[in-house]
Design a protein around this motif. Structure first.
Motif, PDB file in Angstrom:
ATOM      1  N   LEU A 390       3.005   2.131  59.321  1.00  0.00           N
ATOM      2  CA  LEU A 390       2.779   1.439  60.463  1.00  0.00           C
ATOM      3  C   LEU A 390       2.578   0.121  60.702  1.00  0.00           C
ATOM      4  CD1 LEU A 390      -0.406   3.449  62.308  1.00  0.00           C
ATOM      5  CD2 LEU A 390       1.398   3.925  62.750  1.00  0.00           C
ATOM      6  N   GLN A 391       2.213  -0.444  59.637  1.00  0.00           N
ATOM      7  CA  GLN A 391       1.872  -1.745  59.016  1.00  0.00           C
ATOM      8  C   GLN A 391       3.476  -2.120  58.831  1.00  0.00           C
ATOM      9  OE1 GLN A 391      -0.845  -2.227  55.730  1.00  0.00           O
ATOM     10  NE2 GLN A 391      -2.800  -2.093  56.554  1.00  0.00           N
ATOM     11  N   ALA A 392       4.481  -2.295  58.307  1.00  0.00           N
ATOM     12  CA  ALA A 392       5.269  -2.617  57.916  1.00  0.00           C
ATOM     13  C   ALA A 392       6.719  -2.329  58.397  1.00  0.00           C
ATOM     14  CB  ALA A 392       6.074  -1.333  56.786  1.00  0.00           C
ATOM     15  N   ALA A 393       6.201  -1.615  60.316  1.00  0.00           N
ATOM     16  CA  ALA A 393       7.440  -1.708  61.531  1.00  0.00           C
ATOM     17  C   ALA A 393       7.402  -2.834  61.624  1.00  0.00           C
ATOM     18  CB  ALA A 393       6.969  -0.082  62.072  1.00  0.00           C
ATOM     19  N   PRO A 394       9.199  -3.272  62.133  1.00  0.00           N
ATOM     20  CA  PRO A 394       8.933  -4.057  62.602  1.00  0.00           C
ATOM     21  C   PRO A 394       7.812  -4.794  64.037  1.00  0.00           C
ATOM     22  CG  PRO A 394      11.392  -3.702  62.277  1.00  0.00           C
ATOM     23  CD  PRO A 394       9.669  -2.527  61.866  1.00  0.00           C
TER      24      PRO A 394
END
Length: 470
Positions: A390-394
């Motif tokens: 969730l944090q790494a999603a663009p």
């Protein structure tokens, strides 16, 4: 936000507690059914036949769950949380009703498909709602609660399935689920909001990519039930070709199935998806056949075999809850350690399961420890892997990332279950069958799929290494 405010009391009390109840209930309903079906399946095939399609019960259920997970964002936008959960529960109940009445394996498979569609919606909606209704500091604990419902299912599912299987009435196991489904739908209608605060328009639907994903699973499944090796290999080759086309389309499509970077090997997001996929495969292929192996090779009743098999999920749940409070370097260590622990459990199963016994605890004890190791190896990293996705999603693709967690996990387990069916059939589960065929199948299943957590050792390290350099 202070540590006290982000503790378990912040998640499980007040309005957050009510929301947690709704999310947990949906996942529990899905998970309990999984263990009921796994436990009673040997009894089902003994009555209505279909041993060659044993793995298809899992494959079709998960394929339908993939469809449900992809549709979840659209359903949430159109119907809101309340309506989405009621529709999902309704589909799940309809599928359960069909399974309870099934006179043959094809009808049972139809029921499992409808069940899976509703279950996939329930599963994916839980992850979407975590991001919508909880602050980011609570995400790891909310993820752990979702995982914890599989622990609840390990108590209820085998108890329901095993009891009715031993009474010679496996259909009653499905009937017993229907009242609970109705109660959950009523609960969701009563406590969930009618509309989602930040979902104003219906997202696009990646129909070509979804069709290719499902077709890839089916061609592997079709190959897996053929006794000739050439067709098994052809199924795998066709699936790889379809996935390659999917990747090409996904790279150019405006409406995406997964967030940008999910298929780029240099991306941390890709390595995170690889890690959750291989860990999910390790658990799925093991749990699917453990009840059968324990009954044939270790003289266990359906009830005991069911309970022993869910020790894997007990390990997953305990690992998730105990690890969810880890932060920073401790969370990274948990992610790195997880595949190593799961790999050790798979190696033990390959060595111990085929030997056979009369149920002596000197044999069942080490087997039980191996089940827990595989599950714990997944659980200790799971909340952190999902939170990192969730944090790494663009930017702007967080909704897509929420749905893609379930999509990727279910695709991996569907593909894994189809490949597992292929491996055990080639190893002799049905031909020559019997004790000798099952012994051979047990060894090759765990030996081959030990490769999955081995891949996870490297993908987890690359994901963390790339995260650190970003």
């Amino acid at each position: 936000m202070t540590e006290q405010k982000i503790g378990w009391s912040a998640l499980l009390s007040g309005s957050n507690g009510i929301r947690s109840l709704a999310l947990a209930g949906g996942v529990a309903l899905h998970a309990i059914n999984v263990y009921i079906a796994t436990t009673i399946l040997p009894s089902v095939v003994a009555e209505i036949g279909g041993l060659d399609y044993y793995a298809w019960n899992t494959t079709l259920f998960i394929v339908a769950s993939i469809i449900g997970s992809v549709l979840s964002a659209n359903l949430l936008a159109v119907s809101g949380p309340r309506g989405a959960y009621v529709v999902a529960a309704g589909l799940f109940g309809l599928g359960t009703f069909i399974c309870a009445l099934a006179p043959s394996m094809p009808i049972l498979l139809l029921g499992r498909f409808v069940q899976g569609l509703g279950g996939g919606l329930l599963f994916a909606l839980a992850y979407a709602m975590i991001r919508l209704v909880f602050p980011q500091a609570l995400w790891p604990r909310a993820m752990a609660v979702v995982s914890g419902m599989w622990g609840v299912a390990t108590l209820a599912g085998p108890a329901i399935g095993g009891t009715f299987a031993e009474l010679g009435s496996w259909r009653m196991a499905f009937w017993a689920v229907l009242p609970t489904t109705g109660l959950f739908a009523a609960l969701a209608f009563a406590i969930l909001p009618g509309r989602s605060p930040d979902t104003d328009e219906k997202p696009g639907l990646a129909v070509p990519q979804l069709a290719l994903l499902i077709l890839a699973v089916f061609v592997v499944s079709l190959g897996s039930v053929n006794p000739k090796l050439v067709w098994n290999i052809a199924g795998i080759a066709a699936a790889l070709f379809l996935v390659a086309i999917l990747v090409l389309i996904e790279g150019r499509a405006e409406t995406r199935l997964l967030p940008r970077g999910a298929f780029r090997l240099s991306s941390p997001l890709c390595m995170l998806f690889v890690t959750i996929s291989v860990l999910a495969i390790a658990v799925t292929v093991s749990e699917m056949f453990i009840p059968l192996f324990l009954q044939v090779l270790h003289a266990q009743t359906p009830l005991i075999a069911g309970y022993l098999s869910v020790l894997m999920s007990v390990g997953w749940t305990m690992g998730s809850i105990m690890s969810s409070s880890n932060q920073g370097r401790r969370a990274e260590k948990a992610v790195r350690l997880a595949p190593v622990v799961a790999l050790s459990g798979m190696i033990l199963l390959a060595l111990l399961m085929p030997g056979g016994s009369q149920g002596e605890w000197l044999v069942l004890g080490p087997l039980s420890a191996a089940f827990i190791l595989v599950g714990a190896g997944v659980g200790i990293s799971w909340p952190h892997l999902l939170t990192r996705i969730l944090q790494a999603a663009p930017p702007g693709e967080q909704d897509l990332a929420s749905a893609s967690i379930t999509t990727v996990q279910l695709f991996a387990t569907a593909l894994g279950s189809a490949l597992a069916g292929m491996v055990v059939n080639l190893a002799g589960l049905t031909d020559p069958g019997g004790h000798a065929g099952t012994q051979n199948a047990a060894f090759w299943l765990f030996a081959v799929f030990a490769i999955a957590p081995l891949i996870g050792v490297f993908s987890a390290a690359r994901a963390l290494g790339k995260d650190e350099r970003r």
